[in-house]
Design a protein around this motif. Structure first.
Motif, PDB file in Angstrom:
ATOM      1  N   UNK A  35      34.859  35.603  24.751  1.00 51.81           N
ATOM      2  CA  UNK A  35      33.825  34.604  25.056  1.00 51.81           C
ATOM      3  C   UNK A  35      34.466  33.279  25.507  1.00 51.81           C
ATOM      4  N   UNK A  36      35.502  32.861  24.783  1.00 52.53           N
ATOM      5  CA  UNK A  36      36.072  31.560  25.148  1.00 52.53           C
ATOM      6  C   UNK A  36      36.806  31.636  26.486  1.00 52.53           C
ATOM      7  N   UNK A  37      37.439  32.773  26.754  1.00 54.08           N
ATOM      8  CA  UNK A  37      38.132  32.911  28.039  1.00 54.08           C
ATOM      9  C   UNK A  37      37.100  32.993  29.166  1.00 54.08           C
ATOM     10  N   UNK A  38      36.048  33.787  28.927  1.00 56.66           N
ATOM     11  CA  UNK A  38      35.033  33.993  29.970  1.00 56.66           C
ATOM     12  C   UNK A  38      34.373  32.673  30.363  1.00 56.66           C
ATOM     13  N   UNK A  39      34.161  31.794  29.385  1.00 56.00           N
ATOM     14  CA  UNK A  39      33.529  30.510  29.689  1.00 56.00           C
ATOM     15  C   UNK A  39      34.364  29.738  30.705  1.00 56.00           C
ATOM     16  N   UNK A  40      35.675  29.910  30.627  1.00 55.17           N
ATOM     17  CA  UNK A  40      36.550  29.178  31.545  1.00 55.17           C
ATOM     18  C   UNK A  40      36.801  29.928  32.842  1.00 55.17           C
ATOM     19  N   UNK A  41      36.519  31.213  32.836  1.00 55.18           N
ATOM     20  CA  UNK A  41      36.695  31.972  34.080  1.00 55.18           C
ATOM     21  C   UNK A  41      35.522  31.742  35.028  1.00 55.18           C
ATOM     22  N   UNK A  42      34.427  31.211  34.488  1.00 53.14           N
ATOM     23  CA  UNK A  42      33.210  31.060  35.284  1.00 53.14           C
ATOM     24  C   UNK A  42      33.446  30.236  36.542  1.00 53.14           C
ATOM     25  N   UNK A  43      34.286  29.244  36.390  1.00 55.57           N
ATOM     26  CA  UNK A  43      34.490  28.332  37.514  1.00 55.57           C
ATOM     27  C   UNK A  43      35.683  28.720  38.377  1.00 55.57           C
ATOM     28  N   UNK A  44      36.295  29.858  38.045  1.00 57.15           N
ATOM     29  CA  UNK A  44      37.452  30.248  38.843  1.00 57.15           C
ATOM     30  C   UNK A  44      37.047  30.390  40.305  1.00 57.15           C
ATOM     31  N   UNK A  45      37.896  29.860  41.183  1.00 55.75           N
ATOM     32  CA  UNK A  45      37.501  29.809  42.592  1.00 55.75           C
ATOM     33  C   UNK A  45      37.422  31.193  43.218  1.00 55.75           C
ATOM     34  N   UNK A  46      37.944  32.218  42.535  1.00 63.96           N
ATOM     35  CA  UNK A  46      37.903  33.548  43.138  1.00 63.96           C
ATOM     36  C   UNK A  46      36.619  34.292  42.786  1.00 63.96           C
ATOM     37  N   UNK A  47      35.740  33.696  41.996  1.00 63.52           N
ATOM     38  CA  UNK A  47      34.520  34.410  41.619  1.00 63.52           C
ATOM     39  C   UNK A  47      33.463  34.295  42.708  1.00 63.52           C
ATOM     40  N   UNK A  48      32.582  35.289  42.712  1.00 64.13           N
ATOM     41  CA  UNK A  48      31.510  35.318  43.711  1.00 64.13           C
ATOM     42  C   UNK A  48      30.300  35.909  42.997  1.00 64.13           C
ATOM     43  N   UNK A  49      29.169  35.226  43.027  1.00 63.79           N
ATOM     44  CA  UNK A  49      27.995  35.747  42.340  1.00 63.79           C
ATOM     45  C   UNK A  49      28.233  35.823  40.845  1.00 63.79           C
ATOM     46  N   UNK A  50      27.679  36.855  40.184  1.00 64.01           N
ATOM     47  CA  UNK A  50      27.777  36.924  38.732  1.00 64.01           C
ATOM     48  C   UNK A  50      28.974  37.754  38.256  1.00 64.01           C
ATOM     49  N   UNK A  51      29.598  38.493  39.150  1.00 67.37           N
ATOM     50  CA  UNK A  51      30.728  39.323  38.741  1.00 67.37           C
ATOM     51  C   UNK A  51      32.047  38.608  39.030  1.00 67.37           C
ATOM     52  N   UNK A  52      33.078  39.004  38.291  1.00 65.32           N
ATOM     53  CA  UNK A  52      34.404  38.471  38.594  1.00 65.32           C
ATOM     54  C   UNK A  52      35.086  39.381  39.594  1.00 65.32           C
ATOM     55  N   UNK A  53      35.975  38.810  40.351  1.00 71.30           N
ATOM     56  CA  UNK A  53      36.686  39.603  41.355  1.00 71.30           C
ATOM     57  C   UNK A  53      38.144  39.752  40.922  1.00 71.30           C
ATOM     58  N   UNK A  54      38.590  40.991  40.883  1.00 69.73           N
ATOM     59  CA  UNK A  54      39.952  41.257  40.433  1.00 69.73           C
ATOM     60  C   UNK A  54      40.755  41.993  41.494  1.00 69.73           C
ATOM     61  N   UNK A  55      42.011  41.567  41.646  1.00 66.07           N
ATOM     62  CA  UNK A  55      42.985  42.357  42.409  1.00 66.07           C
ATOM     63  C   UNK A  55      43.525  43.395  41.437  1.00 66.07           C
ATOM     64  N   UNK A  56      43.355  44.672  41.744  1.00 65.55           N
ATOM     65  CA  UNK A  56      43.704  45.719  40.769  1.00 65.55           C
ATOM     66  C   UNK A  56      44.732  46.699  41.328  1.00 65.55           C
ATOM     67  N   UNK A  57      45.669  47.128  40.479  1.00 59.70           N
ATOM     68  CA  UNK A  57      46.652  48.110  40.961  1.00 59.70           C
ATOM     69  C   UNK A  57      46.052  49.515  41.050  1.00 59.70           C
ATOM     70  N   UNK A  58      46.441  50.234  42.104  1.00 58.14           N
ATOM     71  CA  UNK A  58      46.051  51.639  42.224  1.00 58.14           C
ATOM     72  C   UNK A  58      47.098  52.473  41.485  1.00 58.14           C
ATOM     73  N   UNK A  59      48.361  52.125  41.735  1.00 55.70           N
ATOM     74  CA  UNK A  59      49.475  52.657  40.954  1.00 55.70           C
ATOM     75  C   UNK A  59      50.578  51.608  41.026  1.00 55.70           C
ATOM     76  N   UNK A  60      51.667  51.801  40.274  1.00 53.99           N
ATOM     77  CA  UNK A  60      52.747  50.813  40.323  1.00 53.99           C
ATOM     78  C   UNK A  60      53.293  50.745  41.753  1.00 53.99           C
ATOM     79  N   UNK A  61      53.306  49.548  42.321  1.00 53.95           N
ATOM     80  CA  UNK A  61      53.825  49.369  43.679  1.00 53.95           C
ATOM     81  C   UNK A  61      52.757  49.419  44.752  1.00 53.95           C
TER      82      UNK A  61
END
Ligand SMILES: NC(=O)c1ccc[n+]([C@@H]2O[C@H](COP(=O)([O-])OP(=O)(O)OC[C@H]3O[C@@H](n4cnc5c(N)ncnc54)[C@H](O)[C@@H]3O)[C@@H](O)[C@H]2O)c1
Length: 368
Positions: A306-332
């Motif tokens: 909860x405390x982390x999420x409150x601060x992620x709200x204003x992250x410039x990479x967010x769009x709409x109500x969901x957070x946007x993540x760069x995610x690994x498919x596999x290592x590399x």
């Protein structure tokens, strides 16, 4: 120092040097027309600028030295304004070049001063922390934090050259060395499985000599990604792996958790998100956590979601109500997500992954 490669983007090209004696290498990049130098450092890195100042003065360059209090808390508009006012008062003008000497905080702040001072003056980055050498010094992102979030005000302003002062690393505290290793692990997970193998084998003995080739590889990965996407419209977003959660942790703890440690924990949580929604294997999540732990980095969030999420709200990479993540498919290899390079993930799934990592007894047992 020797030149290890050039960073090439559509709008600029600049050399990266690595090794010792930046006061010598600086002459390889100094231009005749720069009559003044403004050396910007924090109090810990001022000592690395002394020889550069002497060397420039010996050739008749007028040198100004500006120093601020070390730490993320100084990366603000207020510190920037103080530095600007002092430089204006001292008579630093458009014929000058800013030389930033320090870690990522100094480089981000001094680079942003350079971006706007008299509508923009050139700057050179002399990176003294491992984190700055493998990441912050390259790519032209400059900026400061605001009460609404990290790096929310800034500019793209490429340096004219980057000098990686590997000798300076001998004075870097181990905790800061570990922070730099977090960004290096990030580069490996993003783009180079072989680099992760090498970090894994070297993780027991982190001496500076063993690190030098790894630094070059890490810096090169950053340069390659930036070359493909200068302004973060696509593939450059992969460099944010670990940062969406990481920035939230930094802010939720009032920046008591240093950037590299927050990124390490963020990377494990985000790898867990990738496991849950994108098929990244559980073994690889565990492996990343183990390597980071062995490097002395925390892998479990120190505060609630909860405390982390409150601060992620204003992250410039967010769009709409969901957070946007760069995610690994596999290592590399990262998820391209149709060229977006980020995946939107709803709060429930982020919370579940976060709490799983936070409560995972195997992480506690193995890594204390
Ligand atoms: N612009 C970018 O692309 C980019 C990329 C990654 C991170 N960053 C930013 O970088 C910052 C983190 O960088 P950092 O970890 O280098 O922080 P930092 O600049 O605060 O350096 C960490 C600490 O080490 C000290 N230090 C630096 N070099 C030293 C040396 N050789 N010997 C002794 N002490 C030394 C500093 O004074 C500071 O106390 C964050 O603000 C982050 O947002 C920017």
């Amino acid at each position: 120092m020797k030149q290890i490669f050039d960073v090439q983007t559509p709008t600029s090209s600049y050399p990266v040097f690595s090794g010792s004696h930046p006061e010598v290498a600086i002459w390889e990049v100094w231009r005749e027309r720069w009559k003044q130098a403004a050396l910007i450092t924090d109090r810990n890195t001022a000592r690395f600028a002394k020889r550069i100042a002497r060397s420039l003065r010996s050739e008749g360059i007028q040198v100004f030295e500006e120093t601020f209090t070390p730490g993320e808390a100084s990366k603000t508009r207020e510190t920037k304004a103080d530095i600007e006012d002092r430089l204006l008062e001292a008579g630093f003008g458009r014929s000058g070049c800013i030389v930033a000497v320090g870690g990522g905080v100094t480089l981000d702040l001094a680079g942003f001063v350079a971006a706007t001072y008299m509508r923009g003056v050139p700057h050179v980055n002399v990176a003294t922390s491992l984190l700055a050498q493998v990441d912050a010094a390259i790519g032209g992102k400059t900026g400061v934090n605001t009460p609404h979030g990290k790096n929310l005000v800034g500019a793209f302003h490429h340096p004219r050259a980057v000098l990686l002062d590997t000798e300076a690393l001998r004075r870097l505290p181990n905790t800061e060395l570990a922070c730099g290793m977090a960004e290096l692990v990030k580069h490996a997970v993003i783009a180079d499985a072989g680099l992760l193998d090498d970090i894994e084998s070297a993780s027991g003995r982190l001496d500076i000599d063993a690190l030098a080739p790894l630094i070059t590889r890490g810096a090169h990965i950053k340069a390659r990604i930036v070359a493909q996407d200068e302004n973060e419209r696509g593939v450059r977003r992969v460099l944010n792996l670990g940062h969406t959660i990481g920035h939230g942790i930094e802010r939720a703890t009032g920046y008591r958790v240093p950037h590299g440690e927050a990124v390490a924990t963020g990377m494990v949580v985000e790898a867990q998100i990738a496991h849950r929604i994108a098929g990244f294997s559980a073994e690889q999540v565990q492996r990343i956590a183990e390597i980071l732990s062995r490097l002395g980095l925390p892998v479990q969030p120190p505060v609630s979601f909860e405390s982390v999420a409150a601060h992620m709200r204003y992250d410039k990479k967010t769009k709409g109500s969901a957070w946007r993540f760069a995610l690994p498919e596999r290592i590399g290899k990262m998820e391209s997500a149709g060229g977006e390079w980020v995946v939107e993930v709803g709060a429930d799934r982020v919370a579940a992954a976060f709490e799983q990592v936070r409560a995972d007894p195997s992480l506690k047992k193995s890594f204390g």
